[in-house]
Design a protein around this motif. Structure first.
Motif, mmCIF file in Angstrom:
data_model
loop_
_atom_site.group_PDB
_atom_site.id
_atom_site.type_symbol
_atom_site.label_atom_id
_atom_site.label_comp_id
_atom_site.label_asym_id
_atom_site.label_seq_id
_atom_site.Cartn_x
_atom_site.Cartn_y
_atom_site.Cartn_z
ATOM 1 N N PRO A 67 0.788 -1.241 0.000
ATOM 2 C CA PRO A 67 0.000 0.000 0.000
ATOM 3 C C PRO A 67 0.816 1.286 0.000
ATOM 4 C CG PRO A 67 -0.913 -1.597 1.529
ATOM 5 C CD PRO A 67 0.381 -2.163 1.065
ATOM 6 N N ASN A 68 1.937 1.320 0.680
ATOM 7 C CA ASN A 68 2.668 2.581 0.830
ATOM 8 C C ASN A 68 3.824 2.730 -0.149
ATOM 9 O OD1 ASN A 68 1.040 3.379 3.037
ATOM 10 N ND2 ASN A 68 2.243 2.036 4.396
ATOM 11 N N ALA A 69 3.979 1.777 -1.056
ATOM 12 C CA ALA A 69 5.096 1.835 -2.005
ATOM 13 C C ALA A 69 4.755 2.742 -3.175
ATOM 14 C CB ALA A 69 5.430 0.442 -2.510
ATOM 15 N N ALA A 70 5.803 3.320 -3.764
ATOM 16 C CA ALA A 70 5.618 4.166 -4.952
ATOM 17 C C ALA A 70 5.164 3.308 -6.129
ATOM 18 C CB ALA A 70 6.919 4.880 -5.285
ATOM 19 N N ARG A 71 4.388 3.934 -7.000
ATOM 20 C CA ARG A 71 3.923 3.262 -8.210
ATOM 21 C C ARG A 71 4.648 3.823 -9.425
ATOM 22 N NH1 ARG A 71 1.927 0.369 -4.650
ATOM 23 N NH2 ARG A 71 -0.185 -0.494 -4.733
ATOM 24 N N PRO A 72 4.915 3.034 -10.447
ATOM 25 C CA PRO A 72 4.589 1.609 -10.540
ATOM 26 C C PRO A 72 5.561 0.737 -9.765
ATOM 27 C CG PRO A 72 5.738 2.291 -12.522
ATOM 28 C CD PRO A 72 5.526 3.548 -11.706
ATOM 29 N N LEU A 73 5.098 -0.430 -9.330
ATOM 30 C CA LEU A 73 5.961 -1.389 -8.660
ATOM 31 C C LEU A 73 6.905 -2.033 -9.669
ATOM 32 C CD1 LEU A 73 3.352 -3.283 -6.437
ATOM 33 C CD2 LEU A 73 4.923 -1.487 -5.700
ATOM 34 N N SER A 74 8.066 -2.411 -9.209
ATOM 35 C CA SER A 74 8.963 -3.176 -10.065
ATOM 36 C C SER A 74 8.379 -4.585 -10.248
ATOM 37 C CB SER A 74 10.348 -3.289 -9.430
ATOM 38 O OG SER A 74 10.293 -4.100 -8.268
ATOM 39 N N ASP A 75 8.844 -5.297 -11.262
ATOM 40 C CA ASP A 75 8.373 -6.668 -11.477
ATOM 41 C C ASP A 75 8.622 -7.523 -10.240
ATOM 42 O OD1 ASP A 75 7.590 -5.975 -13.979
ATOM 43 O OD2 ASP A 75 8.999 -7.279 -15.058
ATOM 44 N N GLY A 76 9.789 -7.352 -9.623
ATOM 45 C CA GLY A 76 10.121 -8.148 -8.455
ATOM 46 C C GLY A 76 9.217 -7.853 -7.276
ATOM 47 N N ASP A 77 8.982 -6.555 -7.003
ATOM 48 C CA ASP A 77 8.107 -6.179 -5.896
ATOM 49 C C ASP A 77 6.673 -6.644 -6.143
ATOM 50 O OD1 ASP A 77 10.208 -5.026 -4.554
ATOM 51 O OD2 ASP A 77 9.716 -2.969 -5.146
ATOM 52 N N PHE A 78 6.252 -6.505 -7.395
ATOM 53 C CA PHE A 78 4.895 -6.932 -7.744
ATOM 54 C C PHE A 78 4.730 -8.436 -7.538
ATOM 55 C CE2 PHE A 78 2.147 -8.843 -10.967
ATOM 56 C CZ PHE A 78 0.936 -8.254 -10.647
ATOM 57 N N ALA A 79 5.686 -9.241 -8.072
ATOM 58 C CA ALA A 79 5.599 -10.691 -7.955
ATOM 59 C C ALA A 79 5.610 -11.125 -6.490
ATOM 60 C CB ALA A 79 6.746 -11.350 -8.719
ATOM 61 N N ALA A 80 6.371 -10.407 -5.655
ATOM 62 C CA ALA A 80 6.442 -10.748 -4.236
ATOM 63 C C ALA A 80 5.145 -10.406 -3.512
ATOM 64 C CB ALA A 80 7.625 -10.027 -3.590
ATOM 65 N N ALA A 81 4.478 -9.338 -3.943
ATOM 66 C CA ALA A 81 3.287 -8.856 -3.243
ATOM 67 C C ALA A 81 2.001 -9.521 -3.704
ATOM 68 C CB ALA A 81 3.165 -7.339 -3.422
ATOM 69 N N LEU A 82 1.972 -10.040 -4.943
ATOM 70 C CA LEU A 82 0.718 -10.531 -5.501
ATOM 71 C C LEU A 82 0.126 -11.711 -4.720
ATOM 72 C CD1 LEU A 82 -1.456 -10.308 -7.624
ATOM 73 C CD2 LEU A 82 -0.046 -11.680 -9.175
ATOM 74 N N PRO A 83 0.895 -12.719 -4.297
ATOM 75 C CA PRO A 83 0.261 -13.837 -3.574
ATOM 76 C C PRO A 83 -0.492 -13.392 -2.324
ATOM 77 C CG PRO A 83 2.471 -14.451 -4.270
ATOM 78 C CD PRO A 83 2.331 -12.993 -4.536
ATOM 79 N N SER A 84 0.102 -12.505 -1.538
ATOM 80 C CA SER A 84 -0.581 -12.055 -0.314
ATOM 81 C C SER A 84 -1.804 -11.211 -0.664
ATOM 82 C CB SER A 84 0.376 -11.268 0.582
ATOM 83 O OG SER A 84 0.872 -10.113 -0.086
#
Length: 472
Positions: A67-84
């Protein structure tokens, strides 16, 4: 309704339309048994209306993606966050249809569509019918349907009475025999028959441009050759993959209709080495390549027609690093275009040297042929980097050096088997596979690819035994 959930997804987040290639893989790692992940992965439409606009399911994930991260997310950050994020949204009902997101994911319905809900298959929804066993497989119903679908005429009263008197095993044997008989009929294999209907969206005929039989006003190519090759690959004990990989052509004879593989035809000009089934027929190259230096239309049509993946609907996106390069200065690197073209342009490169139309006609390189260094000869000054465009491309993220390799990879893919069986499912069942039909559908296409080795005739015997086909 079971949506077409295909290989490779692109997810777009607020702050700009940026492709997120990990999305489909991460979703299927999170839900490996989901129907969306059987031989495929979700398309962008699982989370989006049209990127960057999210649908209600995609919107339900956004608050849970760092929620508090800058957009757009990097591919790595996105892949890590998507399951949760997916797990956090499981207990929500994004589309308000009374079914939790998790249940829809598990049952194969669409969590962003209120009209797509799981059906309670434990209770018949169709009422009573004294003639048939409603909501269960009824051999009498399937027999009547089979004769209509494959022969074009219902059974007579006497035939139906005779069939009804048979044992269950004999009824199955009779249906198998009738299917084999009817697929020899003109209704099934003849000009404008059932197989030709299946071929229409793949060939996309234009009567005004046709040469040969039934010529148009500007006779340029005979697409009946394409129908002949398609029909041949679907009949008897032939390999359906050869609609993409054939190094031969097919001659059609009439009264009765017969299809014969031949090494050459007077209406075709492609040398054997560079043939790739109907993708390299004279009609396909004329109509889908035409005057293009970078034949994106030819690639997207083959992807859609034979692999069931429509890039315009954000299906089958499998981004290639460093793409798109925009060799023809078409503006494809702009944010609104790059996500699709990172897949489409590498799909198109193997078509580089296939000639569509050229005026004035070059006798040394007639249309419908492979012309080495076609770009250098025909478009040397189109853009400063046009001649740097490679012939090597990518299909499903796999490198393919030639169009013949493209055809082999495509023809041996799950996508080809799924698309082929879907064609017949829609023709014979009357609609694309639904969520409730998913198990039967998956079994049918997997046996088509494995047990039956891409023989349509064998697969059809499976299809007429499904509850989807035989339950009134």
């Amino acid at each position: 309704m079971l949506r077409r959930l295909i290989l490779g997804a692109a997810v777009f987040l607020s702050g700009g339309a940026l492709a997120k290639p990990p999305a489909g893989g991460v979703f299927c790692t999170t839900y490996p048994s989901a129907p969306a992940c059987t031989g495929q992965q979700p398309s962008c439409n699982y989370c989006h209306i049209a990127p960057p606009q999210r649908n209600v399911f995609g919107a339900s994930l956004e608050p849970h993606l760092v929620p508090n991260a800058a957009r757009p997310l990097s591919d790595g950050d996105f892949a890590a966050a998507l399951p949760s994020a997916l797990k956090a949204a499981e207990t929500e009902d994004a589309d308000g249809d009374g079914v939790l997101n998790l249940v829809e994911i598990q049952r194969g319905t669409f969590p962003a569509d209120a009209n797509s809900v799981p059906v309670d298959t434990g209770h018949c929804q169709a009422g009573e019918n004294p003639q048939y066993d409603v909501c269960h497989y009824d051999a009498r119903f399937a027999y009547k349907r089979l004769l209509l679908d494959f022969c074009g005429a219902p059974p007579t009263y006497a035939q139906l009475q005779e069939f009804s008197a048979l044992s269950a095993d004999d009824q199955r044997a009779r249906m198998d025999a009738e299917l084999d008989r009817c697929t020899q009929s003109e209704f099934w294999r003849g000009k404008n028959g059932q197989l030709w209907k299946l071929a229409h969206p793949k060939i996309r005929p234009v009567g005004s441009l046709k040469e040969g039989e039934d010529p148009g006003t500007i006779a340029l190519a005979d697409y009946y050759d394409d129908y002949a090759l398609y029909a041949y690959t679907q009949l008897d004990d032939h390999d359906a993959r050869e609609v993409l990989t054939a190094k031969y052509y097919v001659r059609r004879e009439t009264n009765p209709t017969r299809y014969t593989a031949v090494p050459t035809l007077p209406t075709q000009a492609m040398d054997e080495l560079h043939r790739a089934g109907n993708m390299t027929s004279r009609w396909s190259l004329l109509y889908f390549v035409m005057f293009s230096a970078l034949p994106r239309n030819a690639a997207s049509q083959a992807y859609r027609a034979y692999l069931g993946l429509d890039i315009a609907r954000q299906e089958g996106l499998f981004s290639v690093p460093g793409e798109p390069r925009d060799y023809d200065h078409a503006g494809v690197t702009s944010p609104g275009c790059a996500a699709c073209h990172a897949t489409l342009d590498p799909l198109s490169y193997p078509f580089r040297n296939y000639e569509g139309l050229s005026f004035p006609i070059n006798p040394d390189a007639p249309w419908g042929t492979y012309v080495p260094n076609r770009i250098e000869k025909r478009f040397p000054n189109a853009t400063p980097i046009i001649t740097q465009m490679p012939e090597t491309g990518y299909l499903f993220g796999q490198k393919v050096n030639t169009l013949a390799e493209w055809a082999e990879v495509g023809a041996n893919s799950d996508a080809f088997a799924i698309a082929a069986v879907t064609d017949y499912w829609k023709l014979l069942v009357g609609h694309p596979p639904t969520a409730e039909e998913h198990t039967e559908f998956v079994s049918t296409w997997k046996r088509f690819k494995g047990t039956h080795q891409y023989r349509v005739q064998r697969m059809l015997h499976d299809l007429i035994r499904t509850e989807a086909y035989g339950a009134p």
